[in-house]
Design a protein around this motif. Sequence first.
Motif, mmCIF file in Angstrom:
data_model
loop_
_atom_site.group_PDB
_atom_site.id
_atom_site.type_symbol
_atom_site.label_atom_id
_atom_site.label_comp_id
_atom_site.label_asym_id
_atom_site.label_seq_id
_atom_site.Cartn_x
_atom_site.Cartn_y
_atom_site.Cartn_z
ATOM 1 N N ALA A 70 0.299 -0.960 -0.379
ATOM 2 C CA ALA A 70 -0.181 -0.274 0.066
ATOM 3 C C ALA A 70 0.669 1.029 0.123
ATOM 4 O O ALA A 70 1.794 1.304 0.876
ATOM 5 C CB ALA A 70 -0.599 0.072 1.530
ATOM 6 N N PHE A 122 0.107 -5.301 -10.858
ATOM 7 C CA PHE A 122 0.171 -3.991 -10.680
ATOM 8 C C PHE A 122 -1.175 -2.609 -10.780
ATOM 9 O O PHE A 122 -1.874 -3.843 -11.288
ATOM 10 C CB PHE A 122 0.976 -3.413 -11.089
ATOM 11 N N HIS A 123 -1.041 -2.090 -9.990
ATOM 12 C CA HIS A 123 -1.771 -0.847 -9.933
ATOM 13 C C HIS A 123 -1.500 -0.537 -11.815
ATOM 14 O O HIS A 123 -0.706 -0.533 -11.833
ATOM 15 C CB HIS A 123 -1.173 0.039 -8.984
ATOM 16 N N PHE A 152 -3.118 4.066 -2.099
ATOM 17 C CA PHE A 152 -3.746 3.346 -3.329
ATOM 18 C C PHE A 152 -2.771 2.037 -2.959
ATOM 19 O O PHE A 152 -1.781 2.019 -2.369
ATOM 20 C CB PHE A 152 -3.443 4.119 -4.567
ATOM 21 N N VAL A 153 -3.759 0.760 -3.329
ATOM 22 C CA VAL A 153 -2.190 -0.280 -3.612
ATOM 23 C C VAL A 153 -1.452 -0.464 -4.444
ATOM 24 O O VAL A 153 -2.197 -0.560 -5.907
ATOM 25 C CB VAL A 153 -3.331 -1.805 -3.206
ATOM 26 N N LEU A 154 -0.590 -0.332 -4.456
ATOM 27 C CA LEU A 154 0.576 -0.399 -5.560
ATOM 28 C C LEU A 154 1.040 -1.874 -5.858
ATOM 29 O O LEU A 154 0.841 -1.557 -7.097
ATOM 30 C CB LEU A 154 1.796 0.008 -4.991
ATOM 31 N N ALA A 155 0.620 -2.660 -5.772
ATOM 32 C CA ALA A 155 1.353 -4.263 -6.075
ATOM 33 C C ALA A 155 0.976 -5.399 -5.077
ATOM 34 O O ALA A 155 0.676 -5.072 -4.049
ATOM 35 C CB ALA A 155 2.431 -4.221 -6.176
#
Lengths: 565, 815
Positions: free
Chosen positions: A226, A259-260, A284-287
């Motif tokens: 995150a 991934f985002h 945001f959730v990056l990965a």
Amino acid sequence: MSAIEALYIFDEHNNVILEHVYTARPPLAKVLLPLWLAQPDPRPSVIYVSNTNPPTILHSLIQNRLLFLSPCSEDTEPLLILEFLHRVADALEEFLGSPLLASKIENSYDVVAQLLGEMCDAGTVCNTEPDALRDAVEAPSWMKSLVGGLGLPASSPALTPSSSSFSLQKPQLRQTLSNTGSTIPWRRANVRHTSNEMYVDMVETLSVVMAPSGRCLSAIANGTIAFTCKVSGVPDLLLTLTSPGGRMGIEKVFELPVFHPCVRLPRWRERPGELSFVPPDGRFVLAGYEVDLLPSPPISSGISNSSNLQLPAAIDVQTSLGPTGSDFEVRLTLSNRFVSGATSGSATSSLSSIQPPRPGSTGGFRTNSANTSANPTVQDLIVRVPLPKTVRNLNDLRPSRGEAHYAPGDGTVEWTLLNKDITSLSTAVLRCTVVGQAGEEENGATNGYEMRTDTYDYDENEDGTGTSSYQSGTSSGSSKRREPSSTNTVEDQDHRDMRKVRQNATLMPSGANVSFKVKGWLASGIKVDSLVINTKASRGLGVGVTPYKGVKYVTASKNGFEVRC
Amino acid sequence: MESMSRISSMLETARDLTLEASSSVRKSSNRPIPAQQLKKLLDSRNEREVLDALRKVIAMQYRQPSSATLPFFTPIIKNLASPSLEVRKLIYIYLLHHAALAPDTTLLSINTIQKSLSSSSPQERALALRVMSGIRVPVISQIVSLGIKKAVGDMSPLVRRTAALAVPKCWRLDPVTEPELLEYLAGLLADKQYVVAGAAVMAFLEVPGWRGEERLGMIHPVYRSLVRKLVDMDEWAQLAMLRLMVYYGRRCFPRRTRRVRRRPVDGSGEGEDPTKGFYDEEPERESTRNDASGDGEEEMILDPDLELLLNAARPLLQSRNSAVITSVARLYLYLGTPTYLDLAIGPLMALLRSAQDIQQVALQNIVQVCLVRPQPFVRYFSHFLIRSVDAPAIWRLKLEVLTLIFPHAEPPTQGLLLRELEHFSRGSNADLVRESVRAIGRCAQFSNATTSARCLRLLLAQISSTDGTLVAESLEVIRHLIQRDPHAHTKTVIRLAKNLDTATSPQARASIIWLVGEFAGLQPGNNIAADVLRILAKGFADEREAAKLQIVLLAAKVYVHHLNMTNSSAEKASTPVVEASVPMQSSIIASPEDEGGFGENTPDPNTHERAEETTKEKEPDHPIAVLWRYVLLLARYDTSYDLRDRARLYKALLAVPASTELASLLLLAPKPVPQTPSPSETRKNYVLGSASLVIGDGGGVTGLRGYESLPDWVKEGEEPDPKLRDEVVSGGKADTSVRQLTASERLGSATPPAVEKPNGLSMSSGKEKTLDDWLDEEEEESEESEESEETDEDSSEEETEEESEDGNEGDRLVK
């Protein structure tokens, strides 16, 4: 062929708090709810209800005890609708503040209405990016008034910066709106923060299964990165991850990543471990990724594997204890490394594991973990022992530490160890005595032996529970029905105990689940090596501004650590 | 991918939530304000008051029936001309909700909204169009259509995007507008902006009839540009694209295959691999196993255009959206080669990490892929281990995957899987026990002899269990296994017969007795059936009805066998009748001392043959006939009418010992070998990712309403001309060469790509920008600003838009 026909939200008491119809004429919320509730309890997320007109496919999501329902009259990809429900829940939380509560929705219907209208246009999902939504919808008014009234800088909490003093920025904001569609869909234009900060939160959820032999059948850590970005302009970031196996080893460790959309995939493919991206503003959730903690197949390497696996707690369940086999015992052992009262020797090793290896290169990288001590500590330790449905009650719950209670509804024993208990603890034991459905026999002990034998034989005839005792009877050469006689009472007593043990064996738990949380430690050993801003590619960030960077590691298990017996 | 809120809940302590929940007392702001007062507020000149009143109305709209909010229609509409965007937004929400209830009053507002279509702000133009098209009053369809027409030519991609989304709404208002709508749509599909094109694809699918030849024809000219834009579209547009493209691919690319090496047709391989031939028309037909063994191999020749699509979808496998990943898997399953499908396996597995609701649907899709191609799933077997927290729907599917991958796993893994199943077959959850035993049976069915024997041993061990359901279920599965190969299992039947001593469950007993009766005919003369019958007849009265029925049936079967043998030997005529039945009687008297059970010596009954023969021969009637009459007599006075009826039937059938043809036909008919297919096999015809697949049989035979099955591959020669897909742009060649670099490739290159914008290109090619172009160009802007005039068509557009809001821009937009 419309995707989303309507969205209904119910609170924890199953009251309708929101009914938003997008298209067509779906059945009303009050019609659908009883039909949904009529399903047996672990309700599937997609249910077909044929007794409405037209027949409806119900998609459901439960988050924060709120129930999101979306009916659909035609065959539509269920995952599309479920993902949409998740996005709605996320967006509502983002705009109304976390955690999402029914009261928050009720107090800002105007914002919710705008959001829902933006996210889905007459059934077609169109705009779910939180940043883009923030351009289109103002955050709730009470936040505005609060922030505006106090005169705080816009960037302070997790609010939208544009929400404060919006009346001033409004014309400017509107101008930029035209750009958002075309430049970077996930990032708002004109982001401005007074204090620039970036936080990386790495969370791994454990999913471990131990066989009765103590062998580890599977051990998987599901990881999520995150990211919280509060940086002005359009920063271009590079996040480098390392694993214990060295920088190149990350490719093997970091399995099945997702991934985002902002992450540059070819860069990752070329140089695994490097995430290059222009982040959205905010959280945001990056990965997402997973790590197999048993790198080699478990079969070939055998038991030795489980010792390599460093888990903060180990658990051992012994069943059929006591004279009648009605007891079971759960023994919990905590690893030294994860108890804050541990010796200094183990402390140094863990210290090196959580601190960034080269602090100089990372530009003042600070561990932002909540516990300032270098030792990762186990928290919120809960052991759950699911019991068979035939168990009527637990006579006795004797935890050596912590609190244990039995919830007959779910049929589980929940044993909670408080954080203060954990600090000085290495082993704890919980012992329980079960009472089965056939407990009447136990109560009727005064009725005499004959009576009981009769009921027992009767049972045997009825449902065949006594098969094995019958078998032992025939093998010893006696007649089909053993008549109770006073002469061999002692032998019968033995038989009875054996029988009880066997009977109680069906009441024994078949395993236990452990939940815990460890801050400052990742099961996979993955670390954030560096997080740098590519100043060449970035724009809008003042010269010489170095954002504050923080990283946090959390490993959690939500009933994910399962031991069978 | 985990959703943000789930992650944040993990980062924060659980206590926070409960604390906040308890502290936040629901504000009583919902208390109704008198309608009169609200109306007054709405009529107020103070913007803030109006806004407050509107908020109240919106809140009411969500919690009360429309009748409560409808009276405010007129006062609210009056504010539509308000300069405040915020006020108008709320009015729009109200309007959309109530328009259908008050169509006439709504019409009064159309004019005002229409004016907003010419607003200087693209956002307001988009908003106005969205609202206008959303008003469900059919009369305005022409106005909406005109609005769309204007918006299609709009400068701002935002507005064009809204126009695309308005197309299906307009169609729903009045389908007559379809021709002109399709015209707009064709233009939007060809839009250079991926945002617009993506929305256009979504709209395309929303207007019914897109499967028609003509409508699909709209895709041909834009096919390549759409496929190239796929990566950059948002997730929802990607979903629409993938849905469209699976259909388009099947209709437009004939399946061409070439035989690489052809081996003589061999049926034996066919039988071994149960997965083979599920989708006969599918390219996945050849499995890796066949590849290895050099089986006749069909290699699919991919059309270059199809390959373009398959490759364009590859980056989407890393998407955070589970629906996108499933859709790519669907594309590869139905259009691609196994190599492509294998790429999708890992990402599908990654879906198991997501929230439980998604997990379940994902698993159903995994099962579907697994039915076709189980091999690549083997390495992920540990993900399918059942956990005690799994919901029934999830463990059911997990069990299914485990059995599907079982035949393809390595022996150690097989061992582990079997132990796993064994563990759950001893659990306390009756459903789980049943399913695991069945799973063991399926494992045995699809594997080689040794493993199969192992499964059988495992099941046989369960028979002596105290758990009734487990025993019954195990026997059921054992019966299936024996029936598949009766000759190999004669010993098993004997062993089962021995279990009659101990088995108490009526179903279990019935199952065993049936098995004994069924295999009594295998080796006439040398079997235990008659002996079993003799012993069972003694305890007949104590049996349950299910077992009694089977005993009578067994008696009938034994008697038929006996009669058949006597008759056939009588025909031979040389030997006396009694002689022929010698082995039979010997088996009956093989263990004369046996009282309560079947002794160890039953399997080999011929030992005492000679010794006993003489004594028995003297008896006037054959013991089997006597036994038969005895059982008939017992059944005749049973309480169950069903039993009595059956006994009568058998008695009548066998009344004349000389003619047994009919009885043999009835009683000794060869039974079909039971096949226990994987539970999801009934759904295997449903398209991957569809709701019908998840719901299964509940939705009816042809799937749920609106379910569309996959079209067959277009026949060779019937496909549309591939030339139709050639891009019509004049500078097409140059354009494609530039566009070969997709955005993600450019986005990914570590250094900014040095690709110069070709100067001689038409406006359109310069206009077609991807994300990274934007990033790059805005960066370069300062350096080479003079060039941006020509190439950065869009960015300059944006600028001019703002600069000359009232100028030529206004001219273009005002009607």
